[in-house]
Write an enzyme that holds these catalytic residues in place. Structure first.
Site, PDB file in Angstrom:
ATOM      1  N   LYS A 100       0.833  -1.214   0.000  1.00 40.87           N
ATOM      2  CA  LYS A 100       0.000   0.000   0.000  1.00 40.87           C
ATOM      3  C   LYS A 100       0.871   1.270   0.000  1.00 40.87           C
ATOM      4  O   LYS A 100       0.624   2.185  -0.785  1.00 40.87           O
ATOM      5  CB  LYS A 100      -0.953  -0.003   1.213  1.00 40.87           C
ATOM      6  N   THR A 101       1.897   1.295   0.846  1.00 43.43           N
ATOM      7  CA  THR A 101       2.786   2.463   0.872  1.00 43.43           C
ATOM      8  C   THR A 101       3.492   2.597  -0.476  1.00 43.43           C
ATOM      9  O   THR A 101       3.602   3.694  -1.039  1.00 43.43           O
ATOM     10  CB  THR A 101       3.845   2.307   1.991  1.00 43.43           C
ATOM     11  N   ASP A 135      -1.701   6.559   6.215  1.00 45.05           N
ATOM     12  CA  ASP A 135      -1.719   5.142   6.563  1.00 45.05           C
ATOM     13  C   ASP A 135      -2.630   4.945   7.768  1.00 45.05           C
ATOM     14  O   ASP A 135      -2.817   5.872   8.559  1.00 45.05           O
ATOM     15  CB  ASP A 135      -0.279   4.720   6.904  1.00 45.05           C
ATOM     16  N   THR A 194      -6.027  -1.490   6.919  1.00 47.26           N
ATOM     17  CA  THR A 194      -6.066  -2.952   6.942  1.00 47.26           C
ATOM     18  C   THR A 194      -7.505  -3.394   7.176  1.00 47.26           C
ATOM     19  O   THR A 194      -7.827  -4.558   7.045  1.00 47.26           O
ATOM     20  CB  THR A 194      -5.184  -3.490   8.084  1.00 47.26           C
ATOM     21  N   ARG A 214       6.487  -8.212   1.769  1.00 50.56           N
ATOM     22  CA  ARG A 214       7.414  -7.782   2.825  1.00 50.56           C
ATOM     23  C   ARG A 214       8.096  -8.987   3.475  1.00 50.56           C
ATOM     24  O   ARG A 214       9.301  -8.958   3.736  1.00 50.56           O
ATOM     25  CB  ARG A 214       6.694  -6.956   3.893  1.00 50.56           C
TER      26      ARG A 214
HETATM   27  P1  ADP Z   1       2.208  -1.884   3.135  1.00 50.39           P
HETATM   28  O1  ADP Z   1       2.226  -0.386   3.037  1.00 50.39           O
HETATM   29  O2  ADP Z   1       0.981  -2.492   2.510  1.00 50.39           O
HETATM   30  O3  ADP Z   1       2.437  -2.391   4.533  1.00 50.39           O
HETATM   31  P2  ADP Z   1       4.664  -1.710   1.603  1.00 50.39           P
HETATM   32  O4  ADP Z   1       4.231  -0.910   0.442  1.00 50.39           O
HETATM   33  O5  ADP Z   1       5.458  -1.006   2.650  1.00 50.39           O
HETATM   34  O6  ADP Z   1       3.419  -2.463   2.265  1.00 50.39           O
HETATM   35  O7  ADP Z   1       5.498  -2.960   1.022  1.00 50.39           O
HETATM   36  C1  ADP Z   1       6.380  -3.722   1.820  1.00 50.39           C
HETATM   37  C2  ADP Z   1       7.583  -4.162   1.022  1.00 50.39           C
HETATM   38  O8  ADP Z   1       7.167  -5.114   0.073  1.00 50.39           O
HETATM   39  C3  ADP Z   1       8.269  -3.030   0.262  1.00 50.39           C
HETATM   40  O9  ADP Z   1       9.652  -3.106   0.487  1.00 50.39           O
HETATM   41  C4  ADP Z   1       8.049  -3.314  -1.188  1.00 50.39           C
HETATM   42  O10 ADP Z   1       9.269  -3.215  -1.867  1.00 50.39           O
HETATM   43  C5  ADP Z   1       7.601  -4.751  -1.239  1.00 50.39           C
HETATM   44  N1  ADP Z   1       6.457  -4.874  -2.147  1.00 50.39           N
HETATM   45  C6  ADP Z   1       5.159  -4.728  -1.821  1.00 50.39           C
HETATM   46  N2  ADP Z   1       4.376  -4.928  -2.897  1.00 50.39           N
HETATM   47  C7  ADP Z   1       5.198  -5.211  -3.923  1.00 50.39           C
HETATM   48  C8  ADP Z   1       4.971  -5.543  -5.302  1.00 50.39           C
HETATM   49  N3  ADP Z   1       3.738  -5.631  -5.801  1.00 50.39           N
HETATM   50  N4  ADP Z   1       6.041  -5.756  -6.074  1.00 50.39           N
HETATM   51  C9  ADP Z   1       7.289  -5.707  -5.560  1.00 50.39           C
HETATM   52  N5  ADP Z   1       7.569  -5.428  -4.255  1.00 50.39           N
HETATM   53  C10 ADP Z   1       6.535  -5.179  -3.455  1.00 50.39           C
END
Ligand code: ADP
Length: 360
Positions: free
Chosen positions: A79-80, A124, A173, A232
């Site tokens: 998401k981030t 977030d 979430t 992640r």
């Molecule tokens: P969230 O905000 O949903 O908790 P993040 O965007 O911080 O998740 O993603 C966590 C990690 O996973 C990041 O380092 C990112 O590089 C990796 N990641 C997440 N989604 C993907 C994707 N679709 N392709 C490649 N890497 C991803």
């Protein structure tokens, strides 16, 4: 990019677990390097990517700011990353903050009034914002305006403040926890799903290249299978396997090396860790597969009730290994199979079951 450092640290109930979906300090340092920078680089989530691509392209063609976007889904699914991609694709700056950091409407007013035109505001855990801030956000999202209250009591006055158009990217979430008036103000809502093993393999190969790690197809598949559908976790396991490969072998990650490394870290073939297995083992060995009450199960494992319920169970339920029933926790046949144990009623010759089958 502008990080709001008033944000509290991530929830730490998972206490440094290797398979935790939330980011820890170590992750934050490396994740910046591993985040895809464009929609084309973002692995999986085909439907979300296609729809978002249209939303952003259309806004760019109109020379307008993109609609507000709501991203829902479990931690670690990207998401981030997507919010940063939205900013990059719109060639706009991004400001990052979170619901828990905005406790007063004034905190939100300060952020909103300092946004630049077209800026992306990533919020977030939007479901954890305070009520007054949430109400201020309604007006800001719809009319690009907020009322700042000056003074207290009967003499208080509302001073309207015009805001530049901006794009709010909210992440949660728990989409179900958002009040409908807030949900309705997003022009585009996307639900992010857990990733398929093949998609995680692509994430792992991509990250390995960025980290300058050599890994073969089977090595990536081995890590992907243990990553609980979450990029992640895949990236974190890759880093631990890399350490092992470097110290115990020549640095090259094969299936054998990945499996051996993850045995050391107690992450099993399905991605269960020590805690998950302890819960399952207690349920099967001490309570014959249940039903057993949550508190009893927690005592048997030597953990807090909340730890079992919030940390171990969601994944066990999702994997179809454990069911929550009104009478208590019950193991599924898949749980017995996963731990290599035989359910009591089928132990021995199994004739009881057969008699049952042929009685008619
Ligand atoms: P969230 O905000 O949903 O908790 P993040 O965007 O911080 O998740 O993603 C966590 C990690 O996973 C990041 O380092 C990112 O590089 C990796 N990641 C997440 N989604 C993907 C994707 N679709 N392709 C490649 N890497 C991803």
């Amino acid at each position: 990019m502008n990080w709001d450092d008033t944000a509290p640290p991530a929830d730490d109930t998972e206490g440094g677990r290797l398979v935790a979906a939330a980011a820890d300090g170590d992750d934050q340092a490396v994740e910046a390097a591993l985040r895809p920078k464009s929609l084309a680089e973002f692995v999986g989530q085909e439907r979300v990517r296609e729809q978002l691509d249209l939303v952003l392209k259309a806004a760019r063609q109109r020379g307008a700011t993109a609609d507000h976007v709501l991203l829902s889904g479990a931690p670690g699914l990207g998401k981030t990353t997507l919010s940063m991609i939205i900013a990059a694709e719109m060639e706009a700056p991004i400001r990052i903050t979170s619901g828990p950091a905005i406790q007063h409407a004034g905190d939100l007013a300060a952020i909103l009034s300092s946004l630049q035109e077209g800026e992306v505001l990533f919020l977030d855990e939007i479901h954890r914002m305070s009520r007054p801030a949430e109400e201020m956000l309604y007006m800001a999202m719809e009319d690009f305006r907020v009322d700042v209250i000056v003074g207290k009591g009967p003499g208080a006055t509302a001073i309207p403040l015009e805001l530049p158009p901006f794009t709010l990217v909210g992440a949660t979430t728990r989409a179900g926890l958002l009040p409908p008036p807030l949900r309705d103000r997003f022009g585009f809502t996307a639900h992010m799903e857990f990733y398929e093993p093949a998609e995680l393999e692509r994430v792992i190969h991509r990250s390995a290249e960025l980290l300058d790690v050599t890994i073969d197809t089977d090595g990536a598949a081995e890590i992907a299978g243990r990553s609980r559908g979450t990029p992640r976790i895949a990236n974190r396991l890759l880093r631990r396997v890399r350490d092992y490969a470097q110290v115990k072998a020549d640095g090259f990650i094969t299936q054998e090396i990945a499996a051996a490394a993850l045995r050391v870290y107690e992450v099993d073939a399905r991605g269960l860790d020590r805690l998950d297995r302890a819960v399952l083992e207690a349920l099967l060995k001490l309570f014959a597969g249940g039903p057993v009450g949550l508190s009893t199960l927690a005592v048997a494992v030597g953990e807090e009730r909340e730890t079992v319920e919030e940390v171990a169970e969601p994944f066990l339920v999702r994997e179809g290994l454990l069911a929550r029933t009104p009478r208590g926790r019950v193991a599924t046949p898949a749980a017995w199979a996963h731990l290599g144990l035989v359910p009591p009623q089928t132990q021995g010759s199994g004739t009881a079951g057969q008699q049952g089958l042929f009685r008619a």
